[in-house]
Design a protein around this motif. Structure first.
Motif, PDB file in Angstrom:
ATOM      1  N   VAL B 372       0.828  -1.199   0.000  1.00  0.00           N
ATOM      2  CA  VAL B 372       0.000   0.000   0.000  1.00  0.00           C
ATOM      3  C   VAL B 372       0.862   1.248   0.000  1.00  0.00           C
ATOM      4  CG1 VAL B 372      -1.695   1.314   1.323  1.00  0.00           C
ATOM      5  CG2 VAL B 372      -1.935  -1.138   1.095  1.00  0.00           C
ATOM      6  N   GLU B 373       1.963   1.225   0.734  1.00  0.00           N
ATOM      7  CA  GLU B 373       2.888   2.364   0.756  1.00  0.00           C
ATOM      8  C   GLU B 373       4.314   1.860   0.565  1.00  0.00           C
ATOM      9  OE1 GLU B 373       2.468   5.513   0.793  1.00  0.00           O
ATOM     10  OE2 GLU B 373       0.380   5.803   1.373  1.00  0.00           O
ATOM     11  N   PRO B 374       4.654   1.500  -0.664  1.00  0.00           N
ATOM     12  CA  PRO B 374       6.029   1.014  -0.871  1.00  0.00           C
ATOM     13  C   PRO B 374       7.009   2.181  -0.738  1.00  0.00           C
ATOM     14  CG  PRO B 374       4.688   0.794  -2.883  1.00  0.00           C
ATOM     15  CD  PRO B 374       3.880   1.549  -1.904  1.00  0.00           C
ATOM     16  N   GLU B 375       8.262   1.856  -0.416  1.00  0.00           N
ATOM     17  CA  GLU B 375       9.252   2.910  -0.265  1.00  0.00           C
ATOM     18  C   GLU B 375      10.082   3.057  -1.527  1.00  0.00           C
ATOM     19  OE1 GLU B 375      11.463   2.530   3.424  1.00  0.00           O
ATOM     20  OE2 GLU B 375       9.710   1.423   4.170  1.00  0.00           O
ATOM     21  N   MET B 376      10.749   4.196  -1.623  1.00  0.00           N
ATOM     22  CA  MET B 376      11.572   4.459  -2.804  1.00  0.00           C
ATOM     23  C   MET B 376      12.741   3.510  -2.882  1.00  0.00           C
ATOM     24  SD  MET B 376      10.457   6.997  -4.600  1.00  0.00           S
ATOM     25  CE  MET B 376       9.394   8.395  -4.508  1.00  0.00           C
ATOM     26  N   GLU B 387      16.546  -0.427  -5.051  1.00  0.00           N
ATOM     27  CA  GLU B 387      15.754   0.758  -5.362  1.00  0.00           C
ATOM     28  C   GLU B 387      14.499   0.315  -6.112  1.00  0.00           C
ATOM     29  OE1 GLU B 387      18.675   3.549  -6.936  1.00  0.00           O
ATOM     30  OE2 GLU B 387      16.930   4.725  -7.608  1.00  0.00           O
ATOM     31  N   LEU B 388      13.397   0.858  -5.713  1.00  0.00           N
ATOM     32  CA  LEU B 388      12.151   0.503  -6.388  1.00  0.00           C
ATOM     33  C   LEU B 388      11.924   1.536  -7.489  1.00  0.00           C
ATOM     34  CD1 LEU B 388       9.995  -1.677  -5.979  1.00  0.00           C
ATOM     35  CD2 LEU B 388       8.734  -0.065  -4.587  1.00  0.00           C
ATOM     36  N   LEU B 389      11.973   1.064  -8.742  1.00  0.00           N
ATOM     37  CA  LEU B 389      11.792   2.001  -9.851  1.00  0.00           C
ATOM     38  C   LEU B 389      10.325   2.115 -10.252  1.00  0.00           C
ATOM     39  CD1 LEU B 389      14.802   1.012 -12.132  1.00  0.00           C
ATOM     40  CD2 LEU B 389      14.633   2.930 -10.548  1.00  0.00           C
ATOM     41  N   GLY B 390       9.651   0.986 -10.139  1.00  0.00           N
ATOM     42  CA  GLY B 390       8.249   1.031 -10.544  1.00  0.00           C
ATOM     43  C   GLY B 390       7.458  -0.031  -9.781  1.00  0.00           C
ATOM     44  N   TYR B 391       6.211   0.277  -9.517  1.00  0.00           N
ATOM     45  CA  TYR B 391       5.352  -0.664  -8.791  1.00  0.00           C
ATOM     46  C   TYR B 391       4.025  -0.771  -9.558  1.00  0.00           C
ATOM     47  CZ  TYR B 391       1.945  -2.110  -5.231  1.00  0.00           C
ATOM     48  OH  TYR B 391       0.923  -2.735  -4.543  1.00  0.00           O
ATOM     49  N   PRO B 393       0.559  -2.655  -9.180  1.00  0.00           N
ATOM     50  CA  PRO B 393      -0.209  -3.494  -8.263  1.00  0.00           C
ATOM     51  C   PRO B 393      -1.003  -4.600  -8.956  1.00  0.00           C
ATOM     52  CG  PRO B 393      -0.729  -1.158  -7.937  1.00  0.00           C
ATOM     53  CD  PRO B 393       0.129  -1.250  -9.143  1.00  0.00           C
ATOM     54  N   GLU B 402       6.533  -1.433 -21.745  1.00  0.00           N
ATOM     55  CA  GLU B 402       6.176  -0.830 -20.459  1.00  0.00           C
ATOM     56  C   GLU B 402       5.260  -1.757 -19.690  1.00  0.00           C
ATOM     57  OE1 GLU B 402       8.143   2.661 -20.052  1.00  0.00           O
ATOM     58  OE2 GLU B 402       6.359   2.304 -18.827  1.00  0.00           O
ATOM     59  N   GLN B 404       2.210  -2.794 -17.468  1.00  0.00           N
ATOM     60  CA  GLN B 404       0.920  -2.149 -17.306  1.00  0.00           C
ATOM     61  C   GLN B 404       0.217  -2.665 -16.065  1.00  0.00           C
ATOM     62  OE1 GLN B 404      -0.168   0.190 -19.522  1.00  0.00           O
ATOM     63  NE2 GLN B 404       1.862  -0.057 -20.426  1.00  0.00           N
ATOM     64  N   THR B 405      -0.564  -1.775 -15.447  1.00  0.00           N
ATOM     65  CA  THR B 405      -1.397  -2.221 -14.333  1.00  0.00           C
ATOM     66  C   THR B 405      -2.828  -1.775 -14.599  1.00  0.00           C
ATOM     67  OG1 THR B 405      -1.820  -2.053 -11.968  1.00  0.00           O
ATOM     68  CG2 THR B 405      -0.851  -0.146 -13.003  1.00  0.00           C
ATOM     69  N   PRO B 408      -5.585  -0.158  -8.989  1.00  0.00           N
ATOM     70  CA  PRO B 408      -4.698   0.080  -7.853  1.00  0.00           C
ATOM     71  C   PRO B 408      -4.771  -1.021  -6.790  1.00  0.00           C
ATOM     72  CG  PRO B 408      -6.646   1.432  -7.633  1.00  0.00           C
ATOM     73  CD  PRO B 408      -6.796   0.672  -8.915  1.00  0.00           C
TER      74      PRO B 408
ATOM     75  N   SER C 109      -0.442   5.048  -3.280  1.00  0.00           N
ATOM     76  CA  SER C 109       0.715   5.228  -2.405  1.00  0.00           C
ATOM     77  C   SER C 109       1.523   6.446  -2.852  1.00  0.00           C
ATOM     78  CB  SER C 109       1.598   3.986  -2.465  1.00  0.00           C
ATOM     79  OG  SER C 109       2.030   3.765  -3.792  1.00  0.00           O
ATOM     80  N   ARG C 115       6.574   8.573  -8.363  1.00  0.00           N
ATOM     81  CA  ARG C 115       7.212   8.003  -9.563  1.00  0.00           C
ATOM     82  C   ARG C 115       6.541   8.522 -10.818  1.00  0.00           C
ATOM     83  NH1 ARG C 115      11.846   6.721  -8.310  1.00  0.00           N
ATOM     84  NH2 ARG C 115      12.274   4.883  -7.050  1.00  0.00           N
TER      85      ARG C 115
END
Lengths: 394, 552, 178
Positions: B372-376, B387-391, B393, B402, B404-405, B408, C109, C115
């Protein structure tokens, strides 16, 4: 002996008492020498005594089961239908003391017996309450509704007697046809009981894989030989009958098969009866019905609706709406059981209006009473078992 | 309007069948009838007297019982048709196209037809509601038309009725006066003893009981009218709120359409009956069915934002109360009710990974990604960093390279990460999804290995506000009173009078339950030696009597 | 009879008329109920306050006297993503003409929103409606939805669905203060 087994035994005793009482009522009716059987006689007195003993035993079943389960025994099809049968007997006893008519017992008790028999074909184990049923409204709504329906059922019994007495069975007519159709329906219910019991005794089982109406794979087990197979069925139990036909996914072939077997057993039973007695069942019963006072039957039919209609409204509509609001957030959702309860209510309202304002008495009123009962049974059987829904607890 | 003058001197409105005062038949039809129709005391039903303009014609249409009964039957049949297939409300599809497709797919051509004819949303359709509306009009018009004349009639009725009235009552007897003066006195006494109101004047006695039961039908109609009125009010804004909300354990959400209320879900609990713990009595059932739910509940905290706060300001919420919302136990506040309706178990909440060396399997540290609240970025120590570049869900696939999601909601979480270690200072990029790892820039030395998930449950709640409920309840209550009033009591009257030539005439009437009024009359007859009566309706009893008389 | 013919006619007409009007009104409202939005053009735009990614508070009433292009969006919503660059460009054009742009994200989030804004290089303020309270106050259903709020604080127009750059320019022009 556990409380549960005591409960079961008490129900069985009640069942037997009702059977015996029927015979005594028959004797009371046959032996009356006057043209109209309005007086209480020795046979009648014994009959009602045995009925009351049976009823007390039936109440005993109800109470012991309540204690054993921890909740009112009206939470599934078996429990409700048995309670309904019991209340029909109760309503009959009440009316007997008002009008002293053994003939009523001769017709009412067998119907109660058939209903209890029908109920016993369904799972009888005591189940714990699911969250939706955990409310004291369970007692109030369901019991009041059953009570109302049982009083209304008495009007159908009186109506049936009226029709059996007054319809000319020597000539072909629509009335004669439909009266015999009602008798046939009662025999078909016996057919259901006979077929279910036979296959239960044989411990018959046949399992299948199939594709349901949403396209998902599922498994199903039949307890009767599978005349009809489910959509894209695949037999799992070797040595069982191969279905004669496959049904489209929206049709539950298992239910269709159960109904078909009931029809087969019922029709065979009916055929045998006709062969033995050599006339329509209505004709067999007519000499007994002839002893009734038509005016009295008409009055009983009318009063039963008058007394039962407010009780039915209170239980099946008002209490139901209050409970639905608390449990499901809406007091009316137009689900099939609610709709059919409304249909029943509207029907009896029409009955009262037709009788009071349009003078529909006598035969017309009797037919309406019988139709009303059919609507109640439709709600109990077809809506619960076939038209599924939020409200089905079978 | 033309008035009809009766021989007794009373002026009756046009259309009256029996004189409102003495009961004499006023029309030829009534005179020719053996038994008179007592339904409205022979009063003129207002609509029948007046039938000129279009307004009158419409009025009379709605006043007719035949029309009313027809409406009842049509509604009954229409309602039954709506149960053949499930209505749209119960169908698991949203949006017109999806629903139409569902009916055709699952129920075939019949289903398609059912949907196209509008039968799938029958009870909300304009024509069904129109039928109910017409029934409402019928209730009002038919009642007004009858209750007013009936009331006037019963109020004005005279104690002494004309003989032609008495003769035409169902229960009637005439014979010698054996007790003379005593007859009336004794009858009066007995009637009073039986609970009747007795009037003695003009050489006649009228005993009347339970007149109030005649108003029963009109009261119950009033109840129905109030009920329908309540249903109508729902159309007005502000009277009715019907919303749903999904809330996850731990979340705080605004409650839709409530002024400034928020709900925080602490926990969703699903309990089932356990074979070991449950009563032995239930064993068979549990074995047969499998899992039987015993309870679902959502433990919540209700918050309200302070008076001057605006939507969006969630730091100063004031707690109102804590509650456990269960089926049959909604959370209630300020006219609103929140119901436990639905739930989804085990939605993904967080995922635990291990940063590991692909060759040696050595783990450099682990990280837990809150879905729900991932960190950078996640620092694993010793110079190791992810490092989280993209999330994404609800990962559905790649489009032009790219990810796709589609929503949310963490139904299928996927991550684009860059792993940095002292060995790989430039960092390696990897795309990690459930059961799928993609390395876009060639083989990596390191990878994220999935360890574990944490899940949480989601509650589906329904929010309801219904200001019309009390009106509906009132309507229902009045209906029950009216129907009990009309069904469980009956209006009985017994007339006794001395005819011109010194005989005693007796008549009785009730709107239902003739047996009882006859019993009452039997008792009075016994005490006052009244002449025996016959029930002119019960032909069988009459015949039997004749037979009896013949043989005796 | 105390009543005259005339009185009775009037009485009946009135009763029937009232009943018919009431019933028609009820049926009509229930038929159109779903299609009528809770908020409509001309209503006062509900005030709210949300925090943007830099930690700054944005209160709607602070913008009174200027037009506000209020856009509700989510990162998973493709049309929202497509119109963002155009929105950004028009924001630059109109921000000194008295039209501000405010994008409200529906409860995602911080990570995803950050991002996204980094990726698209968005300059206008982006706030996150964590508890969906603003979304509820505005009764937002489909995404994207854009509310045009005029300098007087009233809703000038409600647009659902994707907008082209020309659309955005035209809309912003609509709420430029006189």
């Amino acid at each position: 002996m556990t409380l549960v087994s005591i409960s079961g035994n008490l129900l069985f005793i009640a069942f037997v008492c009702y059977l015996v009482a029927t015979l005594f009522f028959g004797g009371a009716v046959k032996s009356s020498t006057k043209k109209v059987a309005t007086s209480e006689k020795r046979w009648g007195r014994i009959g009602i005594t045995i009925t009351i003993i049976g009823f007390i035993s039936n109440l005993g079943y109800f109470v012991t089961r309540w204690i054993a389960a921890g909740h009112a025994p009206v939470s599934n099809l078996f429990e409700f239908t048995t309670a309904f049968g019991m209340m029909i007997v109760g309503s009959f006893i009440l009316i007997y003391f008002l009008y002293k008519t053994p003939l009523l017992g001769l017709f009412a008790l067998p119907i109660a017996i058939i209903i209890i028999g029908f109920a016993s074909m369904f799972p009888t184990d005591i189940n714990p309450l699911i969250p939706a049923l955990k409310s004291y409204w369970l007692y109030v709504h369901v019991i009041t509704a059953a009570l109302g329906e049982s009083i209304l059922a008495m009007s159908a019994v009186a109506g049936l007697i009226y029709l059996t007495k007054n319809i000319d069975l020597t000539k072909r007519s629509k009335q004669r046809f439909w009266l015999e159709a009602v008798m046939l329906t009662l025999v078909l219910v016996l057919g259901f009981v006979a077929s279910t019991t036979t296959f239960k005794v044989m411990d018959y089982e046949a399992s299948f894989n199939y594709i349901d109406k949403e396209g998902k794979a599922d498994e199903i087990t039949y307890n009767v030989p599978p005349i009809f197979g489910m959509n894209e069925y695949e037999a799992l139990t070797p040595g069982t009958m191969t279905p004669l036909a496959e049904t489209p996914p929206i049709v539950n072939a298992k239910k269709l098969t159960t109904v078909t077997w009931s029809l087969i057993f019922g029709l065979v039973l009916y055929g045998l009866i006709r062969l033995i007695i050599r006339k329509p069942i209505a004709a067999l019963l007519q000499p007994l019905a002839k002893k009734a006072n038509s005016q009295l039957m008409d009055e009983i039919g009318y009063r039963a609706v008058l007394i039962g209609f407010p009780v039915f409204t209170l239980g099946a509509l008002i209490f139901a709406m209050i409970w639905a609001q608390e449990a499901w957030s809406r007091f009316w959702g137009w689900d099939p059981k609610e709709v059919w309860a409304l249909i029943t209510w509207l029907f009896y309202a029409a009955f009262l209006h037709l009788r009071l304002s349009k003078g529909w008495q006598g035969e017309k009123s009797a037919w309406l009473a019988v139709i009303g009962f059919i609507i109640i049974m439709f709600n109990l059987i077809a809506v619960n078992l076939i038209i599924a829904g939020l409200h089905s607890y079978a | 309007m033309n008035k009809i003058m009766c021989a007794c001197g009373h002026e009756n409105p046009e259309g009256t069948v029996l004189c409102g005062s003495c009961g004499r038949p006023l029309t030829e039809e009534a005179e020719n009838q053996k038994l008179v129709d007592m339904r409205y005391e022979g009063s003129a039903r207002r609509s029948q007297t007046f039938n000129k303009s279009i307004v009158d014609k419409v009025w009379n249409f709605f006043s007719s019982v035949k029309v009313g009964v027809s409406l009842i039957v049509i509604i009954l049949v229409a309602a039954a048709i709506g149960t053949i297939l499930p209505q749209v409300f119960y169908v698991p599809a949203t949006g017109e196209t999806e629903i139409a497709a569902y009916y055709e797919r699952v129920y075939g051509t019949f289903g398609k037809l059912y949907y196209q004819l509008g039968l799938s949303d029958l009870y909300g359709s304009w024509w069904f509601q129109t039928l109910i509306g017409m029934l409402g009009i019928s209730l009002i018009v038919a009642s007004l038309d009858r209750v007013i004349p009936l009331y006037k009639s019963l109020k004005k009725q005279r104690t002494r009725r004309h003989e032609s009235f008495m003769k035409r009552q169902r229960v009637f007897g005439i014979g010698e006066n054996t007790l003379g003066e005593e007859t009336f006195a004794k009858s009066e006494e007995q009637l009073k003893g039986l609970g009747y109101n007795v009037k003695h004047e003009d050489g006649a006695v009228l005993g009347e009981k339970a007149r109030f039961s005649r108003w029963g039908p009109y009261i119950n109609h009033l109840g129905l009218i109030i009920f329908l009125f309540g249903v109508m009010l729902r159309a007005l804004p502000g009277f009715y709120v019907d919303e749903t909300m999904w809330i996850r354990e731990g979340e705080t959400r605004a409650i839709p359409e409530t002024p400034g209320y928020y709900l925080k879900s602490n926990e969703f609990i699903l309990e089932t009956y356990d074979k070991e713990q449950a009563d032995e009595v239930f064993n068979d059932a549990i074995e047969r069915v499998g899992t039987i739910a015993s309870n679902y509940q959502t433990d919540v905290v209700l918050y309200k934002k302070p008076e001057d706060a605006l939507p969006g300001q969630t730091d100063k919420l004031e707690e109102v109360k804590k509650d456990s919302i269960q089926v049959n136990e909604p959370l209630k506040f300020e006219g609103f009710a929140v119901y436990q309706m639905d739930f989804r178990l085990d939605e993904l909440r967080s995922m635990q990974f291990n940063l590991s060396n692909k060759a040696t399997g050595e783990s450099l540290g682990d990280l837990s990604v809150d879905l729900v609240e991932p960190e950078m970025s996640y620092d694993l120590g010793n110079g190791n960093k992810v490092e989280l570049l993209g999330y994404y869900p609800d990962f559905t696939g790649f489009e032009n390279g790219e990810p796709q999601t589609q929503s949310p909601i963490p139904n299928n979480p996927a991550f684009l990460v860059k792993m940095t270690t002292p060995e790989t200072p430039k960092g390696e990029t990897s795309f990690v999804a459930i059961k799928q790892t993609v390395e876009p820039f060639g083989d990596n030395k390191y990878k994220l290995e999935f360890q574990n998930v944490e899940t949480r449950d989601v509650s589906g709640l329904t929010i309801r506000k219904d200001k019309t409920l009390w009106i509906l309840a009132l309507g229902g209550l009045i209906f029950m009173i009216g129907v009990a009033q009309g069904s469980y009591w009956n209006h009985r009257r017994i007339w006794i009078h001395e005819t011109k030539d010194g005989q005693i005439a007796v008549a009785a009437h009730t709107n239902k339950n003739w047996l009882s009024v006859k019993k009452d009359l039997d008792q009075v007859t016994l005490v006052a030696n009244l002449p025996p009566y016959i029930d002119q309706h019960d032909l069988e009893a009459l015949e039997e009597k004749k037979d009896g008389e013949k043989s005796s | 009879m105390a009543q005259t013919k005339q009185q009775r006619l009037i009485m009946r007409t009135v009763i029937l008329a009232v009943l018919v009007v009431a019933i028609v009104y009820t049926i009509f409202t229930s038929a159109t109920k779903e299609k009528v939005a809770v908020l409509s053009v001309g209503d006062e735009a509900p005030d709210f306050t949300l925090v943007d990614l830099n930690g700054d508070e944005h209160r709607l009433s602070d913008y009174k006297g200027q037009g506000v292009f209020l856009n509700f969006w989510g990162t998973w919503c493709k049309p929202c993503a497509k119109e963002m660059p155009a929105m950004d460009r028009q924001y630059e054009v109109f921000k000194d003409k008295g039209v501000q742009t405010l994008a409200v994200n529906i409860a995602q989030s911080d990570f995803e929103v950050q991002r996204f804004t980094d990726q698209y290089g968005l300059d206008f303020p982006v706030v996150i409606d964590k508890t969906k309270s603003v979304m509820d106050a505005y009764n937002i259903n489909p995404l994207p939805t854009t509310m045009l709020i005029n300098p007087q604080g009233k809703i000038e127009k409600i647009i659902t669905g994707e907008m082209t750059e020309q659309d955005i320019a035209a809309f912003m022009e609509q709420i430029v203060p006189e």
